[in-house]
Design an enzyme around this catalytic site. Structure first.
Site, mmCIF file in Angstrom:
data_model
loop_
_atom_site.group_PDB
_atom_site.id
_atom_site.type_symbol
_atom_site.label_atom_id
_atom_site.label_comp_id
_atom_site.label_asym_id
_atom_site.label_seq_id
_atom_site.Cartn_x
_atom_site.Cartn_y
_atom_site.Cartn_z
ATOM 1 N N ASP A 109 -16.465 8.077 -8.567
ATOM 2 C CA ASP A 109 -15.081 7.720 -8.236
ATOM 3 C C ASP A 109 -14.407 7.376 -9.557
ATOM 4 O OD1 ASP A 109 -12.728 6.856 -6.991
ATOM 5 O OD2 ASP A 109 -13.585 4.978 -6.230
ATOM 6 N N ARG A 140 -3.708 -0.293 4.435
ATOM 7 C CA ARG A 140 -4.210 -0.071 3.059
ATOM 8 C C ARG A 140 -3.594 -1.170 2.192
ATOM 9 N NH1 ARG A 140 -5.078 5.280 -0.581
ATOM 10 N NH2 ARG A 140 -6.840 5.316 0.828
ATOM 11 N N ARG A 170 -12.608 13.452 6.530
ATOM 12 C CA ARG A 170 -11.878 12.198 6.754
ATOM 13 C C ARG A 170 -11.248 12.247 8.139
ATOM 14 N NH1 ARG A 170 -10.077 9.040 2.651
ATOM 15 N NH2 ARG A 170 -9.625 7.665 4.411
ATOM 16 N N GLN A 208 -13.685 6.178 4.276
ATOM 17 C CA GLN A 208 -14.152 7.155 3.295
ATOM 18 C C GLN A 208 -15.669 7.352 3.433
ATOM 19 O OE1 GLN A 208 -12.268 8.826 0.724
ATOM 20 N NE2 GLN A 208 -14.143 10.009 0.749
ATOM 21 N N HIS A 239 -13.796 0.630 1.389
ATOM 22 C CA HIS A 239 -13.101 1.834 1.879
ATOM 23 C C HIS A 239 -13.994 2.466 2.947
ATOM 24 C CE1 HIS A 239 -10.360 5.029 2.125
ATOM 25 N NE2 HIS A 239 -10.472 5.591 0.948
ATOM 26 N N CYS A 282 -14.531 10.878 -3.799
ATOM 27 C CA CYS A 282 -13.583 10.570 -2.714
ATOM 28 C C CYS A 282 -12.214 11.183 -2.967
ATOM 29 C CB CYS A 282 -13.465 9.061 -2.548
ATOM 30 S SG CYS A 282 -13.025 8.207 -4.070
HETATM 31 N N1 CP Z 1 -9.830 9.283 -0.797
HETATM 32 C C1 CP Z 1 -8.698 8.705 -0.447
HETATM 33 O O1 CP Z 1 -8.657 7.634 0.178
HETATM 34 O O2 CP Z 1 -7.578 9.383 -0.831
HETATM 35 P P1 CP Z 1 -6.099 8.848 -0.776
HETATM 36 O O3 CP Z 1 -5.994 7.692 -1.735
HETATM 37 O O4 CP Z 1 -5.240 10.009 -1.192
HETATM 38 O O5 CP Z 1 -5.779 8.389 0.617
HETATM 39 N N1 NVA Z 2 -11.519 3.342 -5.843
HETATM 40 C C1 NVA Z 2 -10.302 4.083 -5.671
HETATM 41 C C2 NVA Z 2 -10.388 4.931 -4.443
HETATM 42 C C3 NVA Z 2 -9.170 5.749 -4.135
HETATM 43 C C4 NVA Z 2 -9.323 6.548 -2.878
HETATM 44 C C5 NVA Z 2 -9.135 3.122 -5.584
HETATM 45 O O1 NVA Z 2 -9.279 2.075 -4.947
HETATM 46 O O2 NVA Z 2 -8.102 3.409 -6.163
#
Ligand code: CP
Ligand code: NVA
Length: 335
Positions: A242, A120, A310, A150, A147, A282
């Site tokens: 989102d 990540r 997930r 997701q 992502h 999400c």
């Molecule tokens: N939706 C999602 O990726 O959640 P987190 O940021 O908590 O991992």
């Molecule tokens: N778009 C958001 C998604 C979090 C799961 C971010 O990148 O923070």
């Protein structure tokens, strides 16, 4: 028509052969058939978790996260643990990848101990660079650009709810961000009509739009862009939103708040969608910012099914990338 058992499913068998040892940096790394394979295997993993209890015995996963996470971390950890493997979490929030040593050197070390690297990151290039230098699969667990895990879980959730994603009218309202990009690509791969409603200046990346349109044309569906959230929601089967301030963009919060206000998903916007429409997010959500409590907690909301899925969708992905089906009784001898 009688359903084909998963161990005879051609999409799954071909995906198992092609994807073993591969990376998943983007939805675009997968063909339509491979996305379908992940969906079908995800549903089976959810229904029959015991079948896959030893599929990844002793496999080691490292998660290196530059950003916070609840769902992604736990769903990967529980996912591999319930298939006999093990997860090691490295918190990189105070130590961005590439700062202490080069990303290539990290890859050349880590691949000696583990079977899969889950990343990540802020920069998407961090993920592709790790993938280019690692002999073990690298999985994108969110970058500033995509992502994909997701979106796989989200379309699995839609299939669960509607039976199939093909021909569904899916509308995303909000920022043209990482989640939006992966949803567009996945929807187009599965034959869903995807409408993206964003404020001017916040539309999705043009290359992703073009790619998604190419895939949509091949799959008999459409990808549309609009700056009118109510028009975008008209007749939709699913409304998705989102946060308007993603991780790493916090400095833009004050500027973005008024721009995104008309894009809030509230009861008035949901009333434009089909009566049977579902609401998706999400998570984490900024309650009463991009979505009201009434919608998020309302009867149309399927956000916690998305969160649960997930784990199942990622288990399917791990089975394919790590060759886990060859250790699963019903597949032995077939993959
Ligand atoms: N939706 C999602 O990726 O959640 P987190 O940021 O908590 O991992
Ligand atoms: N778009 C958001 C998604 C979090 C799961 C971010 O990148 O923070």
């Amino acid at each position: 028509m009688k359903a084909i058992p998963v161990h005879q499913d051609q999409d799954i068998l071909s995906a198992a052969a092609r994807l073993a040892g591969e990376d998943m940096c983007s939805i675009n790394d997968l063909s339509s058939a491979e996305v379908r394979a992940i969906m079908k295997l995800g549903h089976d993993v959810k229904r029959n978790p015991r079948e896959y209890r030893h599929a990844l015995d002793a496999k080691q996963m490292v998660l290196m996260f530059e950003k916070a996470s609840l769902r992604t971390r736990l769903s990967f950890e529980t996912g591999i643990n319930t298939m006999g493997g093990n997860a090691i979490f490295l918190d990189q929030t105070n130590s961005p990848l590439g700062e202490r040593e080069s990303i290539a050197d990290i890859a050349r070390n880590v691949e000696r101990w583990v079977d899969v690297i889950v990343l990540r990151t802020y920069a998407h290039d961090t993920i592709t660079e790790m993938a280019a230098n690692s002999r073990v699969p690298v999985i994108n667990a969110l970058s500033d650009f995509e992502h994909p895990c997701q979106a796989l879980a989200d379309f699995m959730t839609l299939e669960e709810h509607f039976g199939s994603a093909r021909g569904l009218n899916f509308t995303y309202v909000g920022d043209g961000n990482n989640v939006c990009h992966s949803l567009m690509l996945t929807g187009a791969q599965l034959g869903a009509n995807v409408t993206i409603a964003t404020p001017r200046g916040y539309s999705p990346d043009i290359e992703i739009v073009m790619l998604a349109r190419e895939k949509a044309a091949a799959n008999g569906c459409e990808v549309r862009l609009t700056q009118d959230p109510l028009a975008g929601a008209e007749g939709a089967d699913a409304i998705y939103t989102d946060v308007c301030v993603s991780m790493g963009f916090e400095h833009e919060s004050t500027k973005r708040a008024p721009i995104f206000r008309p894009f809030q998903v509230n009861e008035a916007l949901m009333a434009r969608a089909a009566r049977h429409a579902v609401f998706m997010h999400c998570l984490p959500a900024r309650r009463n910012a991009e979505v009201t409590d009434a919608v998020l907690d309302g009867p149309q909301s399927i956000v916690f099914d998305q969160a649960e899925n997930r784990m199942h969708a990622q288990k399917a992905l791990l089975l394919l990338l790590l060759g886990g089906l060859s250790n699963t009784a019903s597949f032995t001898g077939l993959v």
